[in-house]
Design a protein around this motif. Structure first.
Motif, PDB file in Angstrom:
ATOM      1  N   UNK A  35       0.802  -1.220   0.000  1.00 29.73           N
ATOM      2  CA  UNK A  35       0.000   0.000   0.000  1.00 29.73           C
ATOM      3  C   UNK A  35       0.833   1.266   0.000  1.00 29.73           C
ATOM      4  N   UNK A  36       2.103   1.179  -0.396  1.00 30.41           N
ATOM      5  CA  UNK A  36       3.006   2.322  -0.344  1.00 30.41           C
ATOM      6  C   UNK A  36       3.003   3.147  -1.609  1.00 30.41           C
ATOM      7  N   UNK A  37       2.561   2.573  -2.720  1.00 29.59           N
ATOM      8  CA  UNK A  37       2.425   3.323  -3.968  1.00 29.59           C
ATOM      9  C   UNK A  37       1.041   3.060  -4.536  1.00 29.59           C
ATOM     10  N   UNK A  38       0.564   3.977  -5.374  1.00 35.71           N
ATOM     11  CA  UNK A  38      -0.781   3.870  -5.922  1.00 35.71           C
ATOM     12  C   UNK A  38      -0.862   3.065  -7.207  1.00 35.71           C
ATOM     13  N   UNK A 127      12.109   7.568  -7.282  1.00 35.52           N
ATOM     14  CA  UNK A 127      10.881   7.846  -6.530  1.00 35.52           C
ATOM     15  C   UNK A 127      10.575   6.703  -5.560  1.00 35.52           C
ATOM     16  N   UNK A 128      10.750   5.468  -6.024  1.00 36.93           N
ATOM     17  CA  UNK A 128      10.468   4.314  -5.171  1.00 36.93           C
ATOM     18  C   UNK A 128      11.490   4.177  -4.047  1.00 36.93           C
ATOM     19  N   UNK A 129      12.720   4.554  -4.301  1.00 36.90           N
ATOM     20  CA  UNK A 129      13.713   4.563  -3.223  1.00 36.90           C
ATOM     21  C   UNK A 129      13.321   5.568  -2.146  1.00 36.90           C
ATOM     22  N   UNK A 130      12.776   6.714  -2.556  1.00 36.46           N
ATOM     23  CA  UNK A 130      12.299   7.703  -1.579  1.00 36.46           C
ATOM     24  C   UNK A 130      11.140   7.122  -0.767  1.00 36.46           C
ATOM     25  N   UNK A 135       9.363   4.931   4.547  1.00 34.54           N
ATOM     26  CA  UNK A 135       8.787   3.884   5.387  1.00 34.54           C
ATOM     27  C   UNK A 135       9.823   3.209   6.275  1.00 34.54           C
ATOM     28  N   UNK A 136      10.957   3.894   6.446  1.00 32.92           N
ATOM     29  CA  UNK A 136      11.952   3.449   7.410  1.00 32.92           C
ATOM     30  C   UNK A 136      12.900   2.372   6.921  1.00 32.92           C
ATOM     31  N   UNK A 137      12.875   2.102   5.616  1.00 38.90           N
ATOM     32  CA  UNK A 137      13.793   1.085   5.105  1.00 38.90           C
ATOM     33  C   UNK A 137      15.126   1.740   4.772  1.00 38.90           C
TER      34      UNK A 137
END
Length: 140
Positions: A35-38, A127-130, A135-137
């Motif tokens: 649920x972290x990206x749309x 963008x996905x790395x951000x 999310x704390x990774x």
């Protein structure tokens, strides 16, 4: 939290009836499942054994664009299924064995997702790395 399995891409994947022990979802799929990206834009899957044989029988097998793997693109590009990932990250067997489980499906671990996105370096990867960092990774 939304049901990621309701997304068209996951419905298409499940319609193939692949043996769940023979594939792992990678790319942006693990972020979408959490649920972290749309929008995952597509699903990248690494398959072996019977899962690869089923997929290879459904469409043309061609060279993958970013590695020495082979790829089959299905459902007008919604699913890209590979017979390997990036060997320097791990073997297909290792990636499947170490996968996270959500909804009965295997997803690449976030460490592998981060490593892959760092290697690729495209705008969406950055963008996905951000998103991973938010999310704390830990991302190298």
């Amino acid at each position: 939290m939304r049901n990621f399995l309701a997304h068209r891409y996951f419905r298409e994947l499940l319609s193939l009836r692949l043996p769940v022990g023979d594939f792992v979802i990678c790319g942006s799929g693990p972020l979408y499942a959490r649920g972290w990206i749309d929008d995952p834009t597509d699903l990248d899957i690494v398959a072996r054994g019977e899962a690869w044989r089923i997929v290879a029988g459904r469409g043309p097998v061609e060279p993958a664009p970013y590695s020495a793997a082979r790829r089959v693109s299905l459902f007008d590009g919604d699913l890209d299924v590979f017979d390997d990932w990036f060997p320097q990250i791990g073997t297909v067997d290792e990636l499947i064995a170490g996968a996270d489980l959500f909804g009965g499906l295997r997803f690449m671990t976030l460490d592998v997702v981060a490593t892959t996105k760092l290697m690729m370096g495209r705008e969406r990867d950055r963008d996905h790395l951000a998103v991973l960092r938010a999310h704390g990774h830990a991302v190298p």
